[in-house]
Scaffold this motif. Structure first.
Motif, mmCIF file in Angstrom:
data_model
loop_
_atom_site.group_PDB
_atom_site.id
_atom_site.type_symbol
_atom_site.label_atom_id
_atom_site.label_comp_id
_atom_site.label_asym_id
_atom_site.label_seq_id
_atom_site.Cartn_x
_atom_site.Cartn_y
_atom_site.Cartn_z
ATOM 1 N N PHE A 1 40.048 38.973 41.224
ATOM 2 C CA PHE A 1 40.072 39.700 40.273
ATOM 3 C C PHE A 1 41.849 40.461 39.859
ATOM 4 N N MET A 2 42.685 39.810 39.910
ATOM 5 C CA MET A 2 43.714 40.232 39.681
ATOM 6 C C MET A 2 43.945 40.614 38.515
ATOM 7 N N PRO A 3 43.786 38.883 37.594
ATOM 8 C CA PRO A 3 43.677 39.379 36.386
ATOM 9 C C PRO A 3 43.024 39.598 34.681
ATOM 10 N N LEU A 4 41.525 40.132 36.092
ATOM 11 C CA LEU A 4 41.022 41.327 35.397
ATOM 12 C C LEU A 4 41.257 42.624 35.335
ATOM 13 N N CYS A 5 42.566 42.831 36.145
ATOM 14 C CA CYS A 5 43.364 44.244 36.602
ATOM 15 C C CYS A 5 44.307 43.779 34.975
ATOM 16 N N ILE A 6 44.907 42.991 35.557
ATOM 17 C CA ILE A 6 46.925 42.356 34.436
ATOM 18 C C ILE A 6 45.976 42.693 33.242
#
Length: 68
Positions: free
Chosen positions: A52-57
Motif C-alpha cells: 500500500f505504501m508505494p501506491l500512496c507515494i
C-alpha cells in the motif's frame, strides 16, 4: 520548495504511513480470520502494508501541484 509545501508533504507522508499500517492490520486480521498461523498472518499483514505504501507515494505527484 516553500515551507508550506514541505509541511504539507510531511503531513501527507505521515498519513501514508498511517494508512499503510491500517492496511497491514486489516491484512493481519483477515489472515487470522481464515485461521492462518500467527507467523503467516504477520507475513500477510506486512505484504499488505508494504504494497500500500508505494501506491500512496505514487499519488504524491498528483497531489503536490494542487497545493500551489
Amino acid at each position: 520548495m516553500t515551507l508550506q509545501m514541505l509541511v504539507f508533504l510531511m503531513l501527507v507522508l505521515g498519513m501514508c504511513v498511517l494508512f499503510s499500517a491500517l492496511a497491514g492490520l486489516i491484512g493481519f486480521g483477515l489472515a487470522r480470520l481464515v485461521k492462518a498461523p500467527v507467523d503467516k498472518a504477520i507475513g500477510w499483514g506486512s505484504f499488505a502494508a508494504f504494497s500500500f505504501m508505494p501506491l500512496c507515494i505514487a499519488v504524491l505527484p498528483i497531489i503536490m501541484p494542487l497545493v500551489r
